[in-house]
Write a protein that holds these residues in place. Structure first.
Motif, short mmCIF file in Angstrom:
data_model
loop_
_atom_site.label_atom_id
_atom_site.label_comp_id
_atom_site.label_asym_id
_atom_site.label_seq_id
_atom_site.Cartn_x
_atom_site.Cartn_y
_atom_site.Cartn_z
N GLN A 293 21.45 -16.15 25.80
CA GLN A 293 21.76 -16.00 24.38
C GLN A 293 20.84 -16.86 23.53
OE1 GLN A 293 25.98 -17.07 24.90
NE2 GLN A 293 26.52 -15.20 23.78
N VAL A 294 20.68 -18.12 23.92
CA VAL A 294 19.86 -19.06 23.14
C VAL A 294 18.41 -18.61 23.14
CG1 VAL A 294 19.12 -21.45 22.90
CG2 VAL A 294 21.48 -20.93 23.60
N GLU A 295 17.91 -18.14 24.27
CA GLU A 295 16.53 -17.66 24.32
C GLU A 295 16.33 -16.49 23.37
OE1 GLU A 295 13.30 -15.10 25.16
OE2 GLU A 295 15.38 -14.54 25.62
N GLY A 296 17.33 -15.62 23.29
CA GLY A 296 17.26 -14.49 22.36
C GLY A 296 17.16 -14.95 20.93
N TRP A 297 17.97 -15.92 20.55
CA TRP A 297 17.96 -16.39 19.16
C TRP A 297 16.70 -17.19 18.84
CZ3 TRP A 297 23.49 -18.57 20.20
CH2 TRP A 297 24.37 -17.49 20.38
N MET A 298 16.23 -17.95 19.80
CA MET A 298 15.05 -18.78 19.58
C MET A 298 13.77 -17.95 19.44
SD MET A 298 15.52 -21.99 19.19
CE MET A 298 16.65 -23.34 19.46
N SER A 299 13.65 -16.87 20.21
CA SER A 299 12.42 -16.09 20.15
C SER A 299 12.57 -14.65 20.60
CB SER A 299 11.32 -16.76 20.98
OG SER A 299 11.67 -16.80 22.35
N GLY A 300 13.42 -14.39 21.59
CA GLY A 300 13.46 -13.08 22.22
C GLY A 300 13.79 -11.94 21.27
N ASN A 301 14.81 -12.12 20.42
CA ASN A 301 15.20 -11.05 19.51
C ASN A 301 14.07 -10.74 18.52
OD1 ASN A 301 17.71 -11.04 20.74
ND2 ASN A 301 18.71 -12.21 19.11
N ALA A 302 13.46 -11.77 17.99
CA ALA A 302 12.37 -11.59 17.02
C ALA A 302 11.17 -10.91 17.66
CB ALA A 302 11.97 -12.94 16.42
N LEU A 303 10.81 -11.33 18.87
CA LEU A 303 9.65 -10.72 19.53
C LEU A 303 9.91 -9.25 19.87
CD1 LEU A 303 8.43 -13.61 21.85
CD2 LEU A 303 7.46 -12.87 19.66
N ARG A 304 11.13 -8.94 20.30
CA ARG A 304 11.45 -7.54 20.57
C ARG A 304 11.35 -6.69 19.30
NH1 ARG A 304 15.16 -9.89 24.13
NH2 ARG A 304 16.82 -9.86 22.55
N PHE A 305 11.84 -7.24 18.20
CA PHE A 305 11.76 -6.53 16.92
C PHE A 305 10.30 -6.28 16.54
CE2 PHE A 305 11.33 -6.39 12.34
CZ PHE A 305 12.33 -5.52 11.95
N LEU A 306 9.47 -7.29 16.65
CA LEU A 306 8.07 -7.15 16.29
C LEU A 306 7.35 -6.16 17.20
CD1 LEU A 306 7.33 -10.92 15.63
CD2 LEU A 306 7.40 -9.10 13.90
N GLU A 307 7.67 -6.21 18.47
CA GLU A 307 7.05 -5.28 19.42
C GLU A 307 7.42 -3.84 19.08
OE1 GLU A 307 5.84 -6.34 23.88
OE2 GLU A 307 7.99 -6.26 23.51
N ALA A 308 8.63 -3.64 18.59
CA ALA A 308 9.10 -2.29 18.27
C ALA A 308 8.63 -1.80 16.91
CB ALA A 308 10.63 -2.24 18.33
N ASN A 309 8.39 -2.73 15.96
CA ASN A 309 8.22 -2.31 14.57
C ASN A 309 6.89 -2.65 13.92
OD1 ASN A 309 10.98 -1.14 13.88
ND2 ASN A 309 11.55 -3.14 14.71
N LEU A 310 6.11 -3.54 14.49
CA LEU A 310 4.76 -3.74 13.96
C LEU A 310 3.93 -2.49 14.24
CD1 LEU A 310 3.78 -7.42 14.90
CD2 LEU A 310 4.39 -6.52 12.65
N PRO A 311 2.89 -2.25 13.45
CA PRO A 311 2.04 -1.09 13.70
C PRO A 311 1.22 -1.27 14.97
CG PRO A 311 1.09 -2.44 11.97
CD PRO A 311 2.45 -3.01 12.27
N ALA A 312 0.86 -0.14 15.57
CA ALA A 312 -0.02 -0.18 16.73
C ALA A 312 -1.45 -0.46 16.28
CB ALA A 312 0.04 1.15 17.48
N MET A 313 -2.19 -1.17 17.10
CA MET A 313 -3.56 -1.49 16.79
C MET A 313 -4.36 -0.20 16.58
SD MET A 313 -5.93 -4.15 18.95
CE MET A 313 -4.61 -5.37 18.91
N ASN A 314 -5.19 -0.21 15.55
CA ASN A 314 -6.06 0.92 15.18
C ASN A 314 -5.29 2.11 14.64
OD1 ASN A 314 -8.37 -0.47 16.12
ND2 ASN A 314 -7.92 0.17 18.21
#
Length: 318
Positions: A293-314
């Motif tokens: 749980q703590v790992e998710g709040w510290m970084s995991g949830n945010a990184l998953r969100f970014l991986e899913a929602n940032l644009p793809a390169m190029n």
């Protein structure tokens, strides 16, 4: 434990003081040294235009982007996160990263074309307002609680079209609900707490938190003392826990992150005065919650969100 922080105002301070060093400036909360001390892999840097320096403008937005590009990124201090593929590199560790957001659309001067310009310059999140009304919407501290303007609705649509993600932390309640009805993409509240725990116009009501969750977004618990606990007296790290518990009760365990607001405050939570203190928070959380749980709040949830929602390169969006 690795950390992602979704909101700070370091760029505004560095723009005000051209001599300030990102490495270890004494009057800065967020520095490279403190990011390293706090195991901070990624810091989101807000471009914030204080009205004390005149009317917000595109010129001043560009000036703060230049601060990040030249004095932080090109100086070799942080890598620049813009693309979903780069999240893999963050997970591998070894380097610190920065990401750009815009806090308040005032400086866009009502020109939607400027949103495209900022996107091409690497800005990936946009908060429609700061605390008060602008050309697009009313902010959280605007007493009339107005909603989005016609141009504001066009702004939401354009952000969706090009992939600029929206941040609802400073919106009025009416603007928040209009935006959630309009948006076709997940949203974040980068630095807002639970209003049912600490009543404040900048905090989110329970139904707002549920709405962010329903849109598969994120809520960033913030360390602004008066958003954590009402009244006078010392605010301690333990006072953050009820906000975390409330968001989890509302279904947000996988949607919770942190957005400190470091360098945007002049009072601090005891034990959470700068990014180097994040290990203190992790230690406290591990006494009450599981490591996953703590790992998710510290970084995991945010990184998953970014991986899913940032644009793809190029990728290119018209």
């Amino acid at each position: 434990m690795r950390v992602v922080d979704f909101h700070c105002d370091a760029l505004s301070k560095m723009w005000q003081n051209p001599q300030a060093s990102f490495v270890d400036a004494p009057d800065m909360d967020v520095t490279l040294k403190r990011m390293e001390e706090g195991s901070l892999d990624l810091q989101v840097f807000a471009v914030f235009l204080s009205e004390q320096y005149g009317k917000p403008s595109m010129e001043r937005i560009l000036a703060q982007i230049e601060v990040f590009r030249d004095r932080i990124h090109r100086a070799g201090h942080l890598e620049w996160l813009q693309w979903k593929e780069q999240v893999y590199n963050i997970r591998q560790g070894g380097k610190q990263w920065g990401l750009l957001s815009l806090e308040g659309a005032d400086g866009l001067e009502g020109q939607l074309f400027y949103v495209d310009v900022l996107y091409k310059l690497g800005v990936r999140f946009l908060g429609v307002t700061w605390n008060y009304a602008n050309w697009a919407a009313d902010g959280a501290m605007e007493k009339r609680n107005g909603g989005l303007t016609r141009r504001g609705r066009e702004l939401v649509k354009r952000c969706n079209e090009i992939g600029m993600l929206l941040d609802v932390s400073h919106l009025s309640r009416a603007s928040f609900w209009e935006l959630t009805e309009l948006t076709q993409a997940p949203i974040i509240a980068s630095h807002s707490n639970a209003d049912s725990v600490c009543p404040h116009p900048r905090n989110l009501a329970d139904d707002q938190i549920r709405a962010v969750i329903a849109l598969n977004g994120l809520v960033g618990v913030t360390f602004v003392p008066w958003f954590i606990k009402n009244g006078t007296g010392l605010v301690k790290m333990e006072d953050v826990l009820p906000h975390i518990e409330k968001i989890c009760e509302l279904g947000g365990e996988a949607h919770l992150m942190f957005g400190s607001d470091f360098d945007g405050i002049d009072e601090w939570v005891r034990g959470l005065e700068h990014p180097g203190a994040y290990p203190n928070l992790a230690e406290l959380l591990l006494k009450h919650y599981s490591a996953s749980q703590v790992e998710g709040w510290m970084s995991g949830n945010a990184l998953r969100f970014l991986e899913a929602n940032l644009p793809a390169m190029n990728s290119e969006k018209s």
